[in-house]
Scaffold this motif. Sequence first.
Motif, short mmCIF file in Angstrom:
data_model
loop_
_atom_site.label_atom_id
_atom_site.label_comp_id
_atom_site.label_asym_id
_atom_site.label_seq_id
_atom_site.Cartn_x
_atom_site.Cartn_y
_atom_site.Cartn_z
N MET A 1 4.09 14.89 10.20
CA MET A 1 4.04 16.35 10.31
C MET A 1 3.41 16.98 9.08
SD MET A 1 5.96 17.12 13.14
CE MET A 1 6.92 18.61 12.87
N LYS B 1 0.95 4.47 -2.58
CA LYS B 1 0.78 5.86 -2.19
C LYS B 1 1.88 6.71 -2.80
CE LYS B 1 -1.77 5.78 2.07
NZ LYS B 1 -1.51 5.49 3.47
N THR C 1 14.56 0.25 -1.64
CA THR C 1 15.22 -0.03 -0.36
C THR C 1 14.47 -1.13 0.38
OG1 THR C 1 15.98 2.23 -0.16
CG2 THR C 1 15.92 0.95 1.85
N GLU D 1 0.83 -1.19 0.00
CA GLU D 1 0.00 0.00 0.00
C GLU D 1 0.88 1.26 0.00
OE1 GLU D 1 -3.28 1.87 2.99
OE2 GLU D 1 -2.74 -0.22 3.19
N LYS D 2 1.97 1.14 0.75
CA LYS D 2 2.88 2.27 0.87
C LYS D 2 3.43 2.69 -0.48
CE LYS D 2 6.67 0.82 2.01
NZ LYS D 2 7.73 0.11 2.65
N LYS E 1 -1.07 7.56 9.45
CA LYS E 1 -0.75 8.08 8.11
C LYS E 1 -0.38 6.98 7.14
CE LYS E 1 -0.46 12.75 8.60
NZ LYS E 1 -0.27 13.91 7.75
N ASP E 2 0.34 5.99 7.64
CA ASP E 2 0.89 4.99 6.75
C ASP E 2 1.19 3.72 7.54
OD1 ASP E 2 2.23 3.46 4.93
OD2 ASP E 2 3.60 5.03 4.27
N SER F 1 13.60 7.58 7.75
CA SER F 1 13.64 9.00 7.38
C SER F 1 12.27 9.48 6.90
CB SER F 1 14.69 9.22 6.29
OG SER F 1 14.26 8.66 5.07
N ARG F 2 11.33 8.56 6.74
CA ARG F 2 10.00 8.97 6.29
C ARG F 2 9.02 9.18 7.44
NH1 ARG F 2 10.39 5.04 2.01
NH2 ARG F 2 8.30 4.23 2.35
N MET F 3 9.51 9.03 8.68
CA MET F 3 8.62 9.26 9.83
C MET F 3 8.02 10.66 9.82
SD MET F 3 10.14 7.27 13.16
CE MET F 3 11.55 8.35 13.40
N GLY F 4 8.74 11.57 9.14
CA GLY F 4 8.27 12.95 9.08
C GLY F 4 6.90 13.13 8.44
N ILE F 5 6.38 12.10 7.81
CA ILE F 5 5.04 12.22 7.21
C ILE F 5 3.99 12.61 8.24
CG2 ILE F 5 5.35 10.66 5.25
CD1 ILE F 5 3.99 8.50 7.01
N GLU G 1 16.42 4.28 5.59
CA GLU G 1 15.62 4.88 4.51
C GLU G 1 14.15 5.02 4.93
OE1 GLU G 1 17.11 6.04 1.73
OE2 GLU G 1 15.21 6.72 0.88
N PRO G 2 13.47 3.95 5.37
CA PRO G 2 12.08 4.15 5.84
C PRO G 2 12.01 5.01 7.10
CG PRO G 2 12.76 1.83 6.12
CD PRO G 2 13.82 2.51 5.32
N ARG H 1 17.15 3.25 -4.64
CA ARG H 1 16.63 3.85 -3.42
C ARG H 1 15.14 3.56 -3.26
NH1 ARG H 1 15.16 9.79 -2.31
NH2 ARG H 1 15.08 9.87 -0.04
N PHE I 1 9.45 17.77 5.92
CA PHE I 1 9.81 16.95 7.08
C PHE I 1 10.26 15.55 6.70
CE2 PHE I 1 7.00 20.21 8.79
CZ PHE I 1 7.83 20.73 9.77
N THR I 2 10.18 15.23 5.43
CA THR I 2 10.69 13.96 4.96
C THR I 2 11.70 14.25 3.85
OG1 THR I 2 8.76 13.91 3.52
CG2 THR I 2 8.68 12.52 5.48
N PRO I 3 12.60 13.31 3.62
CA PRO I 3 13.55 13.53 2.52
C PRO I 3 12.80 13.55 1.19
CG PRO I 3 14.22 11.71 3.94
CD PRO I 3 12.82 12.05 4.32
#
Lengths: 424, 281
Positions: B280, A7, A206, A3-4, B219-220, B274-278, B271-272, A203, A119-121
């Motif tokens: 916000m 999105k 990953t 699902e991720k 969120k995810d 760094s996506r915790m910011g979602i 890598e995942p 990437r 807030f995310t890369p």
Amino acid sequence: MTEKDEKWLEKKISRRHMLKITGASAAGAAVLASGMGGVAKAFGFDILDDDQTAENKVLFYGKHQSGITTDTTTHIYFASLNVLVESQSELQDLFKMWTPLAVRLMNGERLEESSQGVFTPPKDTGESAGLDAANLTVTFGVGPSLFDNNKLGLGSKRPTELTELPHFSKDQIDDKFAGGDICIQACADDPQVAFHAVRNLVRAATGKVTLKWTQTGFTSTPKVKDKKETPRNLFAFKDGTVNPSPKSAADMKEVVWVQPNESTGWMTNGTYLVVRKIQMHLETWDRTSLQGQEATFGRHRDSGAPIGKKKEFDEVDLNAKDASGNPHIPADSHMALARKVKDRILRRGFSYSSGLIDETGAYDAGLLFISFQKNPKQFINIQNALGRADKLNEYITHRGSGIFACFPGIQKGSYIGEKLFNVL
Amino acid sequence: MKKAPFLLSSILISAALAGCAEKEASSQPEVAAETIDLQNEVDAYKQFAIEQMNQFVVETEKFTEAVKSGDIETAKAIYPQARMYFERSEPIAESFGDLDPRIDARLADIEEAGQGEEDWSGYHKIEYGLWVENTTEGYEEVADQLLVDTKELRARVETVEVTPDLMMTGAVDLLNEVSTSKITGEEEIFSHTDLYDFQANVEGAEKIFHILEPEIEKKDAALTEDLQAKFDALYELLDKHATGEDGFVSYEELTSEDTKQLAEAVNQLGEPLSRMGIIME
């Protein structure tokens, strides 16, 4: 596809992009038919289209994958990956996820239209911003080890031809540059574009793949009055004089593309990629007299003509002798040995330079040899014929090696490697 | 010793700059306009950091006592264990640009800062005494100072302004620490107890993840699953190098294949993470 990932990929087509594709009427109609609101979907993944208006663009979709008979670009970033996924459906999802990304990259686009949040890369690493597609091609293949992986259950799909290459005389293959479950060959006329493509595909995957080894390469094609000449390798010799022409459909059919019933079903219109990282001992070569250099190849250096002839494409006569009765072209020359084999391959070689060899301080430079053939046997026969006798062996060492089955081309609505999963 | 305070602020600045640029480009309307209330999470993390610091003081007390009484073996045994409390809560500890180096600087950090050996203090200095000189003699004052600094750190933790951003950046920084200095054996260059720090850094990152997990889940959900799986995979790999109940083999026993595997597992997690910011956004 998780699902991720969905999105991640669920992106609205930007207005600019929409105008572009609707401008190209055929492609536009396809998108219109499948709904204007967003990207068309099939099998739960995005279908993006080639942007025919993009600058310096090679088409992604077609009967065959790009990057094989496509004009050689000046740069390559070759990556061999191992998979971390543990089931066939996860592997399938990986290729589905990669498909729209590869289309985007080959359109010269980034993976997202602009950064989505702070807030995310960023989803795209961004270094290709402002650059066009630079004739980027992204070619995917799968190695023998993928079929050995029992968790993936692909054993019965393995083409009998797809086995690790045998050990060749004088090989010194370093496991650091060998094998791999999947290869991604990214070629472009801009090194940054080629690198960006692999970096972002890896990437995005990953947790699903890991890099096994990579190699960059470069080549330059001299031109005389706009006519392309044969490029030279780092020994300054023309490399690829006898290459079959990618423009000749007949040659490609005979040499490169797997025809129906020639291999396992899913390989039809695909091909086998052989990659060799061949270190060239530049220091010793540069200490070799011109006569010695030419005797090694069997050709004149500057003209590329067979020894004793004037022009590059003059006919090769292995029996021609000089005044004292010795053959013009020494029997142990690279060309004489290669000529004795009937098999042909399509070469798409690049030079590489990767700093220095730690132990010796010598250049770590040479040839990133890549060839395509419908059966790996073609390459194996040629390499065996060169064997111990090849005078060139004195100046080169094979350090890296890989073989990959490159999927047939992808049709719009399908995804990379679909036939591997769905066709026997 | 980490360059993270600097790093942290530069991240904040660049985030702010990116925000401005984006507004000007005007294609993307929302730039995290609405802030979600993460006060409970922030409080929970601060509580965690305080608990860790309390234990850090207790263990440092035991460590410095052992050093002062000349008990080399005990000191060596406590050293890696005590440091784990510090390493777990590093995002907080390193917000004190003065204290962090006094406690945790490596000689290389001191030299890089243009200082000399005489400016060196803290855990790694005693590490040198214990493992290289095999003595505690002459390190009594260093031990005293270390305890003073540790207590001051504990006291000042109360004053840290914890933000969600500090937590999320901190979690990623903890892993970055692992991939830049622990995985190379540079952190514990004399004792080779790097895997203890490694484990603690990962635990520190996981704690942050767990605190934020319900929000991420909203969120995810797939991301939380993925993260837990990646944490588990990393622990499993670390376990292969465990000795006894709570110890690890020396860094020197790791092969390059081992460190490569560990580094890859860290990257697969980073890598995942760094996506915790979602949460916000």
